[in-house]
Scaffold this motif. Structure first.
Motif, PDB file in Angstrom:
ATOM      1  N   GLU A 128      61.896  28.479  38.889  1.00 35.58           N
ATOM      2  CA  GLU A 128      62.071  29.908  39.116  1.00 35.58           C
ATOM      3  C   GLU A 128      60.703  30.549  39.360  1.00 35.58           C
ATOM      4  OE1 GLU A 128      63.737  33.916  36.908  1.00 35.58           O
ATOM      5  OE2 GLU A 128      63.993  31.971  35.944  1.00 35.58           O
ATOM      6  N   VAL A 129      60.542  31.122  40.528  1.00 33.20           N
ATOM      7  CA  VAL A 129      59.305  31.821  40.872  1.00 33.20           C
ATOM      8  C   VAL A 129      59.378  33.217  40.279  1.00 33.20           C
ATOM      9  CG1 VAL A 129      57.903  32.737  42.763  1.00 33.20           C
ATOM     10  CG2 VAL A 129      58.972  30.491  42.975  1.00 33.20           C
ATOM     11  N   VAL A 130      58.369  33.582  39.479  1.00 33.04           N
ATOM     12  CA  VAL A 130      58.386  34.896  38.831  1.00 33.04           C
ATOM     13  C   VAL A 130      57.392  35.875  39.433  1.00 33.04           C
ATOM     14  CG1 VAL A 130      59.327  34.070  36.655  1.00 33.04           C
ATOM     15  CG2 VAL A 130      56.853  34.102  36.978  1.00 33.04           C
ATOM     16  N   ARG A 131      56.392  35.357  40.149  1.00 32.53           N
ATOM     17  CA  ARG A 131      55.413  36.257  40.768  1.00 32.53           C
ATOM     18  C   ARG A 131      54.614  35.486  41.816  1.00 32.53           C
ATOM     19  NH1 ARG A 131      51.446  38.941  36.730  1.00 32.53           N
ATOM     20  NH2 ARG A 131      50.662  36.828  36.659  1.00 32.53           N
ATOM     21  N   VAL A 132      54.237  36.197  42.885  1.00 30.53           N
ATOM     22  CA  VAL A 132      53.385  35.636  43.920  1.00 30.53           C
ATOM     23  C   VAL A 132      52.248  36.622  44.173  1.00 30.53           C
ATOM     24  CG1 VAL A 132      53.224  34.887  46.331  1.00 30.53           C
ATOM     25  CG2 VAL A 132      55.319  34.435  45.022  1.00 30.53           C
ATOM     26  N   ASN A 133      51.034  36.140  44.093  1.00 33.78           N
ATOM     27  CA  ASN A 133      49.846  36.947  44.407  1.00 33.78           C
ATOM     28  C   ASN A 133      49.163  36.322  45.613  1.00 33.78           C
ATOM     29  OD1 ASN A 133      50.299  38.418  42.069  1.00 33.78           O
ATOM     30  ND2 ASN A 133      48.844  37.234  40.875  1.00 33.78           N
ATOM     31  N   ALA A 134      48.629  37.173  46.483  1.00 36.93           N
ATOM     32  CA  ALA A 134      47.890  36.678  47.644  1.00 36.93           C
ATOM     33  C   ALA A 134      46.622  37.497  47.815  1.00 36.93           C
ATOM     34  CB  ALA A 134      48.748  36.762  48.895  1.00 36.93           C
ATOM     35  N   CYS A 135      45.556  36.801  48.150  1.00 41.27           N
ATOM     36  CA  CYS A 135      44.257  37.444  48.311  1.00 41.27           C
ATOM     37  C   CYS A 135      43.571  36.812  49.511  1.00 41.27           C
ATOM     38  CB  CYS A 135      43.431  37.218  47.046  1.00 41.27           C
ATOM     39  SG  CYS A 135      41.776  37.880  47.121  1.00 41.27           S
ATOM     40  N   ARG A 136      43.077  37.641  50.400  1.00 46.24           N
ATOM     41  CA  ARG A 136      42.368  37.127  51.570  1.00 46.24           C
ATOM     42  C   ARG A 136      40.917  36.869  51.201  1.00 46.24           C
ATOM     43  NH1 ARG A 136      42.333  39.919  57.544  1.00 46.24           N
ATOM     44  NH2 ARG A 136      41.386  38.160  58.615  1.00 46.24           N
ATOM     45  N   GLU A 137      40.472  35.650  51.431  1.00 44.38           N
ATOM     46  CA  GLU A 137      39.101  35.248  51.126  1.00 44.38           C
ATOM     47  C   GLU A 137      38.333  35.084  52.430  1.00 44.38           C
ATOM     48  OE1 GLU A 137      37.815  34.924  48.122  1.00 44.38           O
ATOM     49  OE2 GLU A 137      39.678  35.235  47.036  1.00 44.38           O
ATOM     50  N   VAL A 138      37.067  35.430  52.413  1.00 43.55           N
ATOM     51  CA  VAL A 138      36.225  35.324  53.604  1.00 43.55           C
ATOM     52  C   VAL A 138      35.032  34.433  53.265  1.00 43.55           C
ATOM     53  CG1 VAL A 138      34.863  36.583  55.301  1.00 43.55           C
ATOM     54  CG2 VAL A 138      36.917  37.625  54.338  1.00 43.55           C
ATOM     55  N   SER A 139      34.699  33.542  54.200  1.00 43.10           N
ATOM     56  CA  SER A 139      33.579  32.634  53.956  1.00 43.10           C
ATOM     57  C   SER A 139      32.250  33.377  54.039  1.00 43.10           C
ATOM     58  CB  SER A 139      33.603  31.490  54.966  1.00 43.10           C
ATOM     59  OG  SER A 139      33.246  31.970  56.231  1.00 43.10           O
ATOM     60  N   ASP A 140      31.212  32.728  53.562  1.00 45.39           N
ATOM     61  CA  ASP A 140      29.871  33.307  53.614  1.00 45.39           C
ATOM     62  C   ASP A 140      29.339  33.400  55.038  1.00 45.39           C
ATOM     63  OD1 ASP A 140      29.924  33.451  50.902  1.00 45.39           O
ATOM     64  OD2 ASP A 140      28.747  31.642  50.587  1.00 45.39           O
TER      65      ASP A 140
END
Length: 92
Positions: free
Chosen positions: A22-34
């Motif tokens: 059972e999936v209770v939460r999904v978080n997403a974050c955009r990451e950028v390289s150096d």
């Protein structure tokens, strides 16, 4: 937003649900390289997606499930698309 963003999350939830999680939460974050050549260059960013699920007994089970999920997603979307996503599982 990335072209396959919603598809990757949807496939992840479906994959886990079909295995009884059972999936209770999904978080997403955009990451950028150096190294940023162009501000909108798709080659230099990726999405970190963290999926929180119930009923994982131990860390070894979680790691095996995460590896299995990554292989499944590579099979569905291919290496080029999945190079832009990092999917992590978190047991709660």
């Amino acid at each position: 937003m990335c072209e396959h963003f919603v598809d990757v999350i949807s496939e992840t939830i479906t994959y886990l649900s079909e295995r009884g999680y059972e999936v209770v939460r999904v978080n997403a974050c955009r990451e950028v390289s150096d190294v940023l050549v162009h501000r909108d260059d798709n080659l230099h960013y990726w999405w970190d997606i963290t999926v929180h699920i119930w009923d994982v007994e131990n860390i070894d089970d979680l790691l095996r499930l995460q590896d299995s999920l990554r292989e499944h997603l590579r099979g569905v979307f291919g290496d080029d698309v999945m190079a832009k996503y990092r999917v992590y599982l978190w047991g709660v």
